[in-house]
Each structure stands twice: as C-alpha cells, then as structure tokens.
Write an enzyme that holds these catalytic residues in place. Structure first.
Site, PDB file in Angstrom:
ATOM      1  N   GLU A   1      29.681  -2.588  30.069  1.00 51.30           N
ATOM      2  CA  GLU A   1      30.704  -3.621  30.196  1.00 51.30           C
ATOM      3  C   GLU A   1      32.109  -3.029  30.078  1.00 51.30           C
ATOM      4  OE1 GLU A   1      27.122  -5.363  27.985  1.00 51.30           O
ATOM      5  OE2 GLU A   1      28.320  -3.540  27.893  1.00 51.30           O
TER       6      GLU A   1
ATOM      7  N   CYS B   1      28.592  -5.856  23.007  1.00 50.83           N
ATOM      8  CA  CYS B   1      28.936  -5.526  21.623  1.00 50.83           C
ATOM      9  C   CYS B   1      30.387  -5.933  21.372  1.00 50.83           C
ATOM     10  CB  CYS B   1      28.743  -4.028  21.379  1.00 50.83           C
ATOM     11  SG  CYS B   1      29.967  -2.977  22.196  1.00 50.83           S
TER      12      CYS B   1
END
Length: 162
Positions: free
Chosen positions: A61, A89
């Site tokens: 990401e 996360c």
C-alpha cells in the site's frame, strides 16, 4: 451500497489478491494492492518489496501510494479507491490518508493476519486497525472490509514461520 458496486469491489479486490500472489513469486511478503479510478479502471498496481529491497517501508500500500502521489494530483486521488489484499498497517494507513484517497476495500483483516503470522519476526504488526488510524484524521475515509478472508489468506498459509 448497491449489489453491483459490491460485485465490482470483489473483482478489484481479487486483482489485489493476485498481486499478493505475484509478490511471493517475486521473493517478497504476500501483500498486494491496486488503485482504481472513478471510472472503475485499475490505474496502478503494487506489491510488497521488503524481501528484495530490504526496505522495511516497502509495503504494497505504501509503494502504491508513493507511485500514485508522484503520478496523479490530489483531486484525482480523492476520487479513487485502493484495494488491498490485507488490512493496511498503521504506516500504510498513514500513506493512504496523506495521498487523499477517500475509499479503501481490503481482504484479510488484521486479526486474521496476526493469527496466520503468529510470532514470525518478519511481521512486527502494531495491531492498530486502519479504521482507528483514520478516525484521528481530518478527512473521512470510507472502509469496506474484511472481505474474501479465506481467499486473501490462502497465500499466507505456509509463508510465515510458526
């Protein structure tokens, strides 16, 4: 959410899961993500790169958001959706927030991921859900997930040390 939109979300999420499988094939951790514009076109794909670069920030990401912010302006990114094979996360959630993307769909939830990784030192999760990170921001980010956890988790089975 309409059924058609959810069906399309599933198709795009499967593309992110496919990226997680490619990530393992390329010698990295099993995470992948895609960025989809308002017209439903996948405009960028990214994989985890920690294994081959050694860069601890090379999460799928974050890699995707780095590319996206270099290629597109914020007004465009605000209309996009990021699809991630697993719940981002805290670091990746921050990257999503800072680029301006306003919608996230993810597969494997953080708690399920933690069960699969166990005590493996290579996944030092903060156990801080993305929704918790986003709620402290000044912008609303819509989150849909976990979805397709069994399918998204398959690539993790046998990857992590027990």
């Amino acid at each position: 959410m309409s059924k058609n939109l959810r069906d399309y979300d599933i198709l795009c999420l499967k593309a992110a899961i496919k990226e997680s499988e490619k990530s393992v094939t390329n010698g990295n951790h099993p995470f992948g993500a895609v960025l989809v514009d308002a017209n439903g076109t996948i405009v960028l794909r990214a994989q985890n790169s920690v294994g081959i670069t050694g860069d601890a920030t090379g999460h799928a990401e974050t890699n995707l958001m780095r590319l996206a912010s270099q290629q597109f302006d914020k007004s465009f990114l605000e209309t996009c959706t990021i699809y991630s094979s697993a719940e981002p996360c805290a670091m990746c959630s921050g990257a999503i927030y800072w680029t301006g993307v306003k919608r996230l769909v993810y597969g494997l939830g953080e708690n399920t991921l933690f069960e699969l990784t166990g005590d493996d030192d290579t996944n030092e999760t903060l156990q801080l859900p993305c929704r918790e990170v986003f709620k402290h921001g000044r912008r609303d980010i819509k989150v849909l997930g976990p979805l397709l956890e069994d399918e998204a988790g398959e690539v993790h089975k046998g990857f992590w040390k027990p």
